[in-house]
Scaffold this active site. Structure first.
Site, short mmCIF file in Angstrom:
data_model
loop_
_atom_site.label_atom_id
_atom_site.label_comp_id
_atom_site.label_asym_id
_atom_site.label_seq_id
_atom_site.Cartn_x
_atom_site.Cartn_y
_atom_site.Cartn_z
N HIS A 1 0.90 -1.37 -0.24
CA HIS A 1 -0.14 -0.10 0.46
C HIS A 1 1.21 1.08 0.07
O HIS A 1 -0.10 2.75 -0.37
CB HIS A 1 -1.34 -0.26 1.34
CG HIS A 1 -0.20 0.45 2.53
ND1 HIS A 1 -0.31 -1.27 3.19
CD2 HIS A 1 -0.58 1.41 3.10
CE1 HIS A 1 -0.18 0.01 4.62
NE2 HIS A 1 -0.25 1.03 4.63
N ASP B 1 0.18 -7.24 1.86
CA ASP B 1 0.42 -6.22 1.78
C ASP B 1 2.16 -5.98 2.23
O ASP B 1 2.98 -6.10 2.71
CB ASP B 1 0.59 -5.45 2.98
CG ASP B 1 0.23 -3.82 3.07
OD1 ASP B 1 0.53 -3.79 1.94
OD2 ASP B 1 0.39 -3.30 4.00
N GLN C 1 0.75 5.36 12.21
CA GLN C 1 0.26 6.28 10.85
C GLN C 1 2.24 6.72 11.16
O GLN C 1 2.28 6.94 11.54
CB GLN C 1 -1.01 6.63 10.90
CG GLN C 1 -2.39 6.40 11.01
CD GLN C 1 -2.86 6.51 12.25
OE1 GLN C 1 -2.11 6.42 12.91
NE2 GLN C 1 -4.10 7.52 11.94
N GLY C 2 2.05 6.22 9.79
CA GLY C 2 3.19 6.73 9.49
C GLY C 2 4.26 5.81 9.40
O GLY C 2 5.94 6.14 8.48
N ASP C 3 4.31 4.84 10.44
CA ASP C 3 5.30 3.33 10.89
C ASP C 3 5.15 2.90 9.15
O ASP C 3 6.25 1.97 9.19
CB ASP C 3 5.27 3.13 11.98
CG ASP C 3 5.40 4.00 13.11
OD1 ASP C 3 7.01 4.59 12.65
OD2 ASP C 3 5.31 3.47 13.69
N SER C 4 4.34 3.15 9.30
CA SER C 4 3.36 1.58 7.57
C SER C 4 4.95 1.54 6.72
O SER C 4 5.34 1.98 5.58
CB SER C 4 2.71 2.20 6.66
OG SER C 4 1.05 1.69 7.23
#
Ligand SMILES: *[C@@H]1O[C@H](CO)[C@@H](O)[C@H](O)[C@H]1NC(C)=O
Ligand SMILES: *[C@@H]1O[C@H](CO)[C@@H](O)[C@H](O)[C@H]1NC(C)=O
Ligand SMILES: *[C@@H]1O[C@H](CO)[C@@H](O)[C@H](O)[C@H]1NC(C)=O
Length: 298
Positions: free
Chosen positions: A95, A144, A237-240
């Site tokens: 993603h 993913d 979020q942002g560590d994805s």
């Protein structure tokens, strides 16, 4: 680029002498490309960290502690993490690359403070090529995982080094502690972090994860869960796209990719990671013989 054109020429005009000559050339090229990696890693092994600067749990790390941690910027904004696995390739989440205009993506390696563009340890690259897993499903986040080939190799330095791929163990990580470094938000509605933070999270079995607040069908065999029952500490979020790491005592391996979760650190909603061991064929199929791997420590 050079070789396919020669093959075509051979097929078209059947110059027997020319073709056998070009095969000899091929073999020489291969030998040369193997030698190409000599000295690339210098004395550095994969997955080794500076233990002297160690800080524990949800706190800033020291600069250079996770030298394989990579940040992906979209039009100047950090939007995902990634992990360096050799001097040319990154593992990230599907993603983070699928349906993203990768011409607008800047890749920063060797960084600690994301806003400090003058860090001398930094190496900046663009996307050369990328692959999202062909079975990635945007609704379930199944499969993913993605691969990025950098436009140019990086120089392996003290601050830019690859992690080790998973080799140890039988893939049963239940009960072990995972490490998630990144620049993500420190809480669900908090601000993203300026410097690299890390969290340590207990890895739970998929069976146990299905008993938490997720629907059991949401947790597939390609995923892995980690987190505390009471929440508090989680990837956010942002560590994805960044790594879930395992310290084997000898070195550090990437065993997962930060994928999804309900909010951040909510009780009974552990973080969900892509289970990397399921995708080693995918990873290997994209890397061919390109890029130079650094060996694990003895
Ligand atoms: C390793 O840690 C020591 C002590 O904290 C520090 O002086 C040194 O700069 C660190 N090296 C790297 C690569 O971060
Ligand atoms: C990060 O770098 C920016 C720009 O140089 C600086 O203003 C800021 O104080 C740094 N943050 C930390 C936590 O060191
Ligand atoms: C995995 O490891 C845990 C902890 O050591 C153990 O309790 C569990 O039975 C193991 N699971 C499998 C499938 O081997």
């Amino acid at each position: 680029m050079y070789l396919p054109r020669l093959t075509l020429l051979c097929g078209l005009i059947l110059l027997v002498h020319f073709c056998s000559h070009s095969q000899a050339e091929d073999r020489r090229l291969k030998t040369r490309s193997r030698g190409r990696c000599d000295g690339v890693c210098k004395s550095y092994t994969c997955g080794t960290v500076n233990r002297s600067g160690r800080v524990v749990g949800g706190t800033p790390t020291s600069a250079g502690k996770y030298p394989w941690l990579v940040s992906l910027f979209y039009r100047g904004k950090l939007y995902c993490g990634a992990t360096l696995i050799n001097n040319r390739y990154l593992i990230t989440a599907a993603h983070c690359v699928k349906r993203v205009n990768l011409n607008n993506v800047k890749i920063v390696l060797g960084s600690y403070n994301k806003t400090d563009v003058h860090e001398p340890s930094r190496q900046v690259r663009k996307v050369g090529t990328w692959w999202a897993h062909q079975l990635f499903d945007r609704r379930s986040y199944n499969n993913d995982i993605g691969i990025i080939m950098l436009n140019e190799e990086v120089e392996i330095t003290k601050h830019v080094r690859p992690v080790c791929l998973p080799v140890s163990g039988d893939g049963n990580y239940t009960g072990l502690t995972g490490i998630v470094p990144g620049w993500g938000r420190l809480s669900e509605n908090g601000y993203p972090s300026e410097v690299v933070h890390e969290v340590k999270v207990p890895i739970i079995s998929n069976e146990e994860c299905k008993k938490k607040k997720y629907r059991p069908s949401e947790i597939t065999d390609n995923m892995m869960c980690a987190g505390y029952d009471e929440g508090k500490i989680d990837a956010c979020q942002g560590d994805s796209g960044g790594p879930l790491l395992l310290d084997t005592g000898k070195n550090i391996e990437i065993i997962g990719v930060v994928s999804w979760g309900q909010g951040c650190a909510r009780a009974k909603y552990p973080g969900v990671y892509t289970r990397l061991e399921k995708y080693m064929d995918f990873v290997n199929s994209k890397i061919y013989d390109q890029g130079c791997f650094c060996p694990p420590p003895n």
